[in-house]
Design an enzyme around this catalytic site. Sequence first.
Site, PDB file in Angstrom:
ATOM      1  N   GLU A  84       0.815  -1.220   0.000  1.00 48.04           N
ATOM      2  CA  GLU A  84       0.000   0.000   0.000  1.00 48.04           C
ATOM      3  C   GLU A  84       0.850   1.272   0.000  1.00 48.04           C
ATOM      4  O   GLU A  84       0.498   2.261  -0.643  1.00 48.04           O
ATOM      5  CB  GLU A  84      -0.962   0.007   1.195  1.00 48.04           C
ATOM      6  CG  GLU A  84      -2.118  -0.984   1.064  1.00 48.04           C
ATOM      7  CD  GLU A  84      -1.719  -2.410   1.394  1.00 48.04           C
ATOM      8  OE1 GLU A  84      -0.612  -2.601   1.948  1.00 48.04           O
ATOM      9  OE2 GLU A  84      -2.492  -3.346   1.107  1.00 48.04           O
ATOM     10  N   HIS A  99     -11.834  -4.689   7.708  1.00 51.62           N
ATOM     11  CA  HIS A  99     -12.495  -4.445   6.423  1.00 51.62           C
ATOM     12  C   HIS A  99     -13.752  -3.592   6.621  1.00 51.62           C
ATOM     13  O   HIS A  99     -14.585  -3.526   5.734  1.00 51.62           O
ATOM     14  CB  HIS A  99     -12.914  -5.758   5.757  1.00 51.62           C
ATOM     15  CG  HIS A  99     -11.787  -6.550   5.180  1.00 51.62           C
ATOM     16  ND1 HIS A  99     -10.743  -7.021   5.924  1.00 51.62           N
ATOM     17  CD2 HIS A  99     -11.553  -6.975   3.906  1.00 51.62           C
ATOM     18  CE1 HIS A  99      -9.920  -7.710   5.142  1.00 51.62           C
ATOM     19  NE2 HIS A  99     -10.383  -7.689   3.911  1.00 51.62           N
TER      20      HIS A  99
END
Lengths: 332, 374
Positions: free
Chosen positions: A68, A137
């Site tokens: 990321e 999530h």
Amino acid sequence: MPRTEMMKEKGLTLVDAINEALYQEMERDDRVVCLGEDVGLNGGVFRVTDGLQKRFGADRVVDTPLAESGIMGTAIGLAMGGMRPIPEIQFEGFMGPAYDQLTNHAARYRTRSRGAITVPMTVRVPVGGGIHAPELHSDSPESIYAHTPGLKVVMPCTPYDAKGLLLAAIRDPDPVVFFEPKRVYRSYREQIPEEDYTIPIGQAKVVSEGTDITVVSWGASVFECLAALDKLPEDVSAELIDLRTIYPIDQDTIIQSVQKTGRCVIVHEAPKTCGMGAELSAIIQEHCFLHLKAPVQRVAGFDTVMPYYKLELEYLPNAERIGESIVQTLSY
Amino acid sequence: MPSRTVYSASVEYLQIMDEEGHVDAKLAKDTLSDEEILKLYQFMIDCRQLDEIAFKLQRSGRMGTYPQNKGQEAAAVGSGYAAKKGVDFLVPCYRENAALFLHGLPMHYILLHWMGDERGNQIPEGVNMTPLSIPIGTQMLHATGIAWAFKLKKEPRVTITYFGDGATSEGDFHEAMNFASTLQVPCVFFCQNNQWAISVPRDQQMNSATVAQKALAYDMPTIQVDGNDLLAVHKASKDAIERARQGGGPSFIEAVTYRLADHTTADDARRYRDTKEVDAWVGKDPMIRLRKYLERKNLWSDEKQKAAEEKAKIFVADVVKAAETIEKPLISDIFDYTFAEIPEELERQKRTMRTSSLGQDPTQAGLAAEPTAY
């Protein structure tokens, strides 16, 4: 992708609308590139970038290595190099490794170089709970990025707003974090214009007008608010505002509404303390002090770690909690 | 199934000019001409003078913390000179000032930066570089992204990014190397291995025999050079840059050098390193060997040295003057560069920055809409 028969007949989902905006902007502007984990061949884990690689090639819709910070950092470089990158961080919980690049570099470059170097990029991030997803999530970290000078933060919840705000974000000269409430990805359809249109960043939307109380929300919670409003007694006239842009905040729309109603309930999924509700409450007391008839209420996530999905619906603001809060606020 | 070697590699070391200024004639072919060496040596004298004066400015309270570049000039100049000014793009950390000057950064910008003035980062139009990068190792990803943009736009341009040995411990270093290699972008990773990351020596920073070998994991051409040897640095850099320009992807260069000064003016290296070690490196100073080389070629003399140093003093005095006489930044600069267009709330804060409360609506208390002077 071009519209399917299903879309023509029943309208577009949030996923369809974002995909259409990406598709149209990539057609219009060669500088636009999408990059991220699984965004290419697979079309993204939510299929938001479905079909883009097939149409625009692997150079412009890029399956990057799984990193990321690398995605965010190279996107910054792409922007500096004259491109209009759209990095995707697969879930908001994975923003951590990219946080340094986003907040310490993308957000600061215009300021620290006194305008010599800028980072026009749109960071797409699925956000929020309610889809029975695994750990990390389902979070709602929007206030962290709203608290970072140099970033704009948007969170549309309807297909119409998503398309218009995404096109505005991509064309914005500064970095924009574009949060996509994943609970709404496929739960709601509407007919939206096929042609190009933008919605200015920094404008809230009055979803329904009212005179007794103002309800402010954004993201998937807007739909919970709508459900709550449906169940209110007939004689209650509630005004619902979808903030749409988290930063910069559309203060005027909020202030005008609360000066009219004198009461306000703010609803968000993120933890209560230092959530955007706190900032909105402060704005309201700064500007609407003499108009207030009741304390500003917040219906929010708790100051806890987001629970695993068996308990997530107990955590997220729902229509019952919102309705209760509205009734309480009206009782002052 | 027989066991077999699936990968093997080695790392070359390159030195062209030794500490005594002796040059390997065969290796020196196709490197810098004597004329260029002379020009760059004089330039290094200017840079060294600026570095010394910057140190004194800090000590006398005229400038904030400053990291000296002393002893690493060959690494900066050799690599910077190999890149095309106005075409290629530099992405530095903060110990390669000379490379930035070669590419057109006005010298007083560096002083401005360390004087706490963002205008030192306001890179002029046409000068291809990012400003100094203070956090360690984050800038290599930007260099990779910029190189990626060059590749996408099919422009024959190269980025060169600078970092130290300590930065290769950062995750961003490895992500940048992996992205650059996977995407085959025209980026040169230039490590100034100066042996120390503040107080941590290289062998405590990593267990690798060389820094250069880290590039092998990314199948990147890699080399270790004597970083105090202008010719070796230039040769390795030119090879890497031209390879990148021709579409050959990224390369890695480890320039073995030494931080002769403290980490910054806020540091005292005597606390953690042996003066014997420092003394041993003083003799390897890149400028000493260049002078010896030039003297042997009858291109330099004590008189010329003296004249060059005098010239540098006058030159640097002007640089200091430019930095010290610039008008104070506008207070509004705090606000005006946050976004292309200032948001309403920020405008309100700017307007009310001198009042106790930022932005409350005073008309509610019967006061004027705008704050009065207190």
